[in-house]
Each structure stands twice: as structure tokens, then as C-alpha cells.
Design a protein around this motif. Sequence first.
Motif, PDB file in Angstrom:
ATOM      1  N   LEU A  18       0.840  -1.198   0.000  1.00 10.35           N
ATOM      2  CA  LEU A  18       0.000   0.000   0.000  1.00 10.35           C
ATOM      3  C   LEU A  18       0.876   1.249   0.000  1.00 10.35           C
ATOM      4  O   LEU A  18       2.033   1.208   0.427  1.00 10.35           O
ATOM      5  CB  LEU A  18      -0.905   0.013   1.238  1.00 10.35           C
ATOM      6  CG  LEU A  18      -1.861  -1.165   1.405  1.00 10.35           C
ATOM      7  CD1 LEU A  18      -2.655  -1.012   2.695  1.00 10.35           C
ATOM      8  CD2 LEU A  18      -2.794  -1.290   0.212  1.00 10.35           C
ATOM      9  N   ASP A  25      -6.447   9.418   3.690  1.00 12.17           N
ATOM     10  CA  ASP A  25      -6.973   8.044   3.691  1.00 12.17           C
ATOM     11  C   ASP A  25      -7.905   7.837   4.877  1.00 12.17           C
ATOM     12  O   ASP A  25      -8.993   7.274   4.753  1.00 12.17           O
ATOM     13  CB  ASP A  25      -5.840   7.012   3.817  1.00 12.17           C
ATOM     14  CG  ASP A  25      -4.952   6.908   2.610  1.00 12.17           C
ATOM     15  OD1 ASP A  25      -5.421   7.185   1.487  1.00 12.17           O
ATOM     16  OD2 ASP A  25      -3.775   6.534   2.792  1.00 12.17           O
ATOM     17  N   TYR A  29     -11.912   7.246   5.112  1.00 10.81           N
ATOM     18  CA  TYR A  29     -12.431   6.040   5.745  1.00 10.81           C
ATOM     19  C   TYR A  29     -13.416   6.389   6.860  1.00 10.81           C
ATOM     20  O   TYR A  29     -14.449   5.737   7.002  1.00 10.81           O
ATOM     21  CB  TYR A  29     -11.309   5.144   6.289  1.00 10.81           C
ATOM     22  CG  TYR A  29     -11.881   3.867   6.831  1.00 10.81           C
ATOM     23  CD1 TYR A  29     -12.211   2.825   5.981  1.00 10.81           C
ATOM     24  CD2 TYR A  29     -12.160   3.726   8.183  1.00 10.81           C
ATOM     25  CE1 TYR A  29     -12.793   1.662   6.469  1.00 10.81           C
ATOM     26  CE2 TYR A  29     -12.750   2.572   8.675  1.00 10.81           C
ATOM     27  CZ  TYR A  29     -13.059   1.556   7.814  1.00 10.81           C
ATOM     28  OH  TYR A  29     -13.659   0.411   8.292  1.00 10.81           O
ATOM     29  N   TRP A  60      -9.821  -0.229   8.717  1.00  8.71           N
ATOM     30  CA  TRP A  60      -9.219   0.264   7.466  1.00  8.71           C
ATOM     31  C   TRP A  60      -8.174  -0.746   7.005  1.00  8.71           C
ATOM     32  O   TRP A  60      -8.131  -1.120   5.838  1.00  8.71           O
ATOM     33  CB  TRP A  60      -8.602   1.650   7.691  1.00  8.71           C
ATOM     34  CG  TRP A  60      -7.895   2.199   6.491  1.00  8.71           C
ATOM     35  CD1 TRP A  60      -8.455   2.912   5.466  1.00  8.71           C
ATOM     36  CD2 TRP A  60      -6.505   2.079   6.167  1.00  8.71           C
ATOM     37  NE1 TRP A  60      -7.489   3.234   4.532  1.00  8.71           N
ATOM     38  CE2 TRP A  60      -6.291   2.734   4.949  1.00  8.71           C
ATOM     39  CE3 TRP A  60      -5.430   1.478   6.805  1.00  8.71           C
ATOM     40  CZ2 TRP A  60      -5.030   2.818   4.344  1.00  8.71           C
ATOM     41  CZ3 TRP A  60      -4.177   1.552   6.205  1.00  8.71           C
ATOM     42  CH2 TRP A  60      -3.992   2.214   4.994  1.00  8.71           C
ATOM     43  N   THR A  61      -7.343  -1.195   7.941  1.00 10.94           N
ATOM     44  CA  THR A  61      -6.310  -2.173   7.610  1.00 10.94           C
ATOM     45  C   THR A  61      -6.952  -3.488   7.181  1.00 10.94           C
ATOM     46  O   THR A  61      -6.569  -4.082   6.171  1.00 10.94           O
ATOM     47  CB  THR A  61      -5.373  -2.398   8.812  1.00 10.94           C
ATOM     48  OG1 THR A  61      -4.896  -1.134   9.277  1.00 10.94           O
ATOM     49  CG2 THR A  61      -4.194  -3.268   8.429  1.00 10.94           C
ATOM     50  N   ASN A  64      -8.449  -3.275   3.696  1.00  7.90           N
ATOM     51  CA  ASN A  64      -7.421  -3.302   2.659  1.00  7.90           C
ATOM     52  C   ASN A  64      -6.903  -4.713   2.422  1.00  7.90           C
ATOM     53  O   ASN A  64      -6.586  -5.071   1.287  1.00  7.90           O
ATOM     54  CB  ASN A  64      -6.262  -2.365   3.024  1.00  7.90           C
ATOM     55  CG  ASN A  64      -6.523  -0.952   2.577  1.00  7.90           C
ATOM     56  OD1 ASN A  64      -6.603  -0.677   1.390  1.00  7.90           O
ATOM     57  ND2 ASN A  64      -6.682  -0.056   3.523  1.00  7.90           N
ATOM     58  N   LYS A  67      -8.087  -6.849  -0.386  1.00 12.08           N
ATOM     59  CA  LYS A  67      -7.625  -6.583  -1.755  1.00 12.08           C
ATOM     60  C   LYS A  67      -6.811  -7.739  -2.324  1.00 12.08           C
ATOM     61  O   LYS A  67      -6.708  -7.887  -3.544  1.00 12.08           O
ATOM     62  CB  LYS A  67      -6.774  -5.314  -1.799  1.00 12.08           C
ATOM     63  CG  LYS A  67      -7.541  -4.049  -1.560  1.00 12.08           C
ATOM     64  CD  LYS A  67      -6.610  -2.844  -1.568  1.00 12.08           C
ATOM     65  CE  LYS A  67      -7.369  -1.569  -1.325  1.00 12.08           C
ATOM     66  NZ  LYS A  67      -6.487  -0.396  -1.308  1.00 12.08           N
TER      67      LYS A  67
END
Length: 140
Positions: A18, A25, A29, A60-61, A64, A67
Amino acid sequence: MSRIGQMKVGETLPVIGLEPVSRLDLIKYAGASGDFNPIHTIDKEAERAGLPGIIAHGMWTMGNLAKLFTPYLDEGFIETYSIRFKGMVFLGDVISLQAELKEKESDRLIFEVAAVNQDGKRVLSGQVAFSLAIQSFTNK
């Protein structure tokens, strides 16, 4: 791109790196999630809470990390997703997302997943069960 269903136990998905975590960010979020806890966006509030600075939302982590599986959604879907938060993510941290195949059943893959910061410290770890689709919706 290789197919996720052809992976063997011990193989890994390509690591996703990332961009450094930015205040923008976390503001975005906060708006998307409704989590407006000021320790995620306001320096003085994070310090008042005893933190060395703003920390990223744990979710948030976690979000991600999903992904890693996006390129394979034509083959199946994330069935279960369980994680443990291991450390804080700060502004400027560079997070790498990782997944290793640990178990393989006929139509289900179990991955060990992790988010690791630039110092090699795991900030999140867990497990994802990915179900392979029996019949692709795009083939109907």
C-alpha cells in the motif's frame, strides 16, 4: 495471472504494497465507515488519548487486506474472514498485505493472512476461507 484454484499448500498470493498511510486516507475512511473517533484524524486528540500520534482505523487495515483476493473474484468469494489486531498503524506507515495457502479442500482454500509494516512487524494477522465457485455467474 494464475488461478487461485490451482495453488498448492505453501504457495503465496502476490504481496500487495500500500501507499504510505495518509491523513486523507483516514478522513475518507471515517466518512465511509461512520467511525469519527478523533484519534484517527486529529493529532491533539490522539496525544490526549496517550498515543504517539494518529492511528489508522483497525478496520481500514482489515478492509485493505481483502484486496489480496479481488483479482480472484471470478473464481469464487471470501467465505469467512477472521483477524486479530497485533499492532497500531500510524501515518506514513507502509503496509504490505500477505496471504499463504495453508489448507486446500476440493472447493475451499484456507489462507493465513497478514498486514506487515515497513519494520517487518505484523499489525494484523488472521485467516481467510476462500470458496471456489462451482459455476461462474459469468458463464450463465
